[in-house]
Design an enzyme around this catalytic site. Structure first.
Site, PDB file in Angstrom:
ATOM      1  N   ARG A  93       0.838  -1.204   0.000  1.00 30.21           N
ATOM      2  CA  ARG A  93       0.000   0.000   0.000  1.00 30.21           C
ATOM      3  C   ARG A  93       0.876   1.258   0.000  1.00 30.21           C
ATOM      4  NH1 ARG A  93      -5.184  -1.537   0.623  1.00 30.21           N
ATOM      5  NH2 ARG A  93      -5.452  -3.495   1.726  1.00 30.21           N
ATOM      6  N   HIS A 119      11.931  -2.915  -4.591  1.00 31.58           N
ATOM      7  CA  HIS A 119      11.071  -3.182  -5.752  1.00 31.58           C
ATOM      8  C   HIS A 119      11.758  -4.215  -6.639  1.00 31.58           C
ATOM      9  CE1 HIS A 119       8.045  -2.482  -8.756  1.00 31.58           C
ATOM     10  NE2 HIS A 119       8.991  -2.354  -9.661  1.00 31.58           N
TER      11      HIS A 119
HETATM   12  C1  GRF Z   1       9.409  -8.492  -3.031  1.00 29.73           C
HETATM   13  O1  GRF Z   1       9.921  -8.856  -4.289  1.00 29.73           O
HETATM   14  C2  GRF Z   1       8.955  -7.083  -3.011  1.00 29.73           C
HETATM   15  O2  GRF Z   1       9.791  -6.194  -3.676  1.00 29.73           O
HETATM   16  C3  GRF Z   1       7.640  -7.228  -3.725  1.00 29.73           C
HETATM   17  O3  GRF Z   1       7.073  -8.380  -3.126  1.00 29.73           O
HETATM   18  C4  GRF Z   1       8.126  -9.225  -2.711  1.00 29.73           C
HETATM   19  C5  GRF Z   1       7.992  -9.464  -1.225  1.00 29.73           C
HETATM   20  O4  GRF Z   1       8.107 -10.798  -0.946  1.00 29.73           O
HETATM   21  N1  GRF Z   1       6.828  -6.056  -3.653  1.00 29.73           N
HETATM   22  P1  GRF Z   1       8.099 -11.316   0.573  1.00 29.73           P
HETATM   23  O5  GRF Z   1       6.759 -10.949   1.171  1.00 29.73           O
HETATM   24  O6  GRF Z   1       9.246 -10.660   1.286  1.00 29.73           O
HETATM   25  O7  GRF Z   1       8.286 -12.800   0.439  1.00 29.73           O
END
Ligand code: GRF
Length: 198
Positions: free
Chosen positions: A90, A108
Site C-alpha cells: 500500500r 522493488h
Molecule cells: C518483493 O519482491 C517485493 O519487492 C515485492 O514483493 C516481494 C515481497 O516478498 N513487492 P516477501 O513478502 O518478502 O516474500
C-alpha cells in the site's frame, strides 16, 4: 539503529533481515513489524522471532486517510530511525512521509524507473527484457518514484516464468536490502561518534 518493517504477505525478505540481525551481520534492532491486514505470514515470522508486531487492518477504517493516520501512529510508537516496506502493498500518504522524512525505504523487484507498480516482474518478462533486477529506494508519495539508493541486476533466462524469475530477484533483493541497512547503520554510528567527539 532501530527499524520498523512493514509487510503485506509472506515476508521472506523480512525473514532474511531477521536472520541477518540474529547472526550478527546486520547491527540493527527490529523494533516492530507491522501489517495492513490480519494473519500475514510476515507478522507470524516476526512473532516467532520474539519481535513486537502490530496490524492496522485497512478494511477496518472508513477511509484511506484515517487508516494512514492509524498506521503512522502505530509505527511511531516503536520509535524507528528507518521504516522499511518489505512487500508492503500500500502507498502511504504525505502525513506518514512527513513523520518519517527520507526515512521510509522500499524495495522493488525491477530496475526502476523501468516497470514500477505491483507487477514489476510480470511486466519486465512481458516486455522481453534480457536483464532486470531489483531496487532499494527512498519511498515518496508516488508509485516507486523515490530516490534510488541501490540496485542489482538479474539475467532473465529463456525458460523463466514470473515465479522463477521473482525467486532469483528476491535473492538479490534480500542481499541488497541488508547491505543498504548495514550501510545506513554504519553511517548513523559515524554521525553519533562525530557528535560525541564535537
Ligand atoms: C518483493 O519482491 C517485493 O519487492 C515485492 O514483493 C516481494 C515481497 O516478498 N513487492 P516477501 O513478502 O518478502 O516474500
Amino acid at each position: 539503529m532501530r527499524i520498523v518493517v512493514l509487510v503485506s504477505g509472506t515476508g521472506s525478505n523480512l525473514q532474511a533481515v531477521i536472520d541477518a540481525v540474529a547472526d550478527g551481520s546486520l547491527p540493527v534492532t527490529i523494533a516492530a513489524v507491522g501489517a495492513d491486514r490480519p494473519g500475514t505470514r510476515g507478522v507470524e515470522r516476526a512473532a516467532e522471532a520474539g519481535i513486537p508486531t502490530f496490524e492496522v487492518d485497512f478494511r477496518q477504517y472508513p477511509d484511506r486517510a484515517e487508516w494512514n493516520r492509524a498506521l503512522t501512529d502505530a509505527v511511531a510508537a516503536a520509535e524507528p530511525d528507518y521504516v522499511v516496506s518489505s512487500g508492503f502493498m500500500r502507498i502511504l500518504d504525505q502525513h506518514f512521509l512527513d513523520r518519517f522524512p527520507n526515512r521510509y525505504l522500499n524495495t522493488h523487484p525491477a530496475l526502476l524507473p523501468s516497470f514500477p507498480g505491483a507487477h514489476g516482474v510480470r511486466d519486465a518478462l512481458a516486455h522481453g527484457v534480457k536483464v532486470t533486477g531489483c531496487t532499494v529506494m527512498v519511498a515518496d508519495a508516488g508509485v516507486d518514484t523515490g530516490p534510488i539508493l541501490a540496485q542489482a541486476a538479474v539475467a532473465v533466462l529463456p525458460e523463466d516464468t514470473e515465479d522463477t524469475l521473482h525467486e532469483r530477484i528476491k535473492v538479490e533483493e534480500r542481499r541488497l536490502l541488508i547491505e543498504t541497512l548495514a550501510g545506513l547503520s554504519a553511517a548513523a554510528d559515524t554521525t553519533a561518534d562525530t557528535t560525541a567527539g564535537a
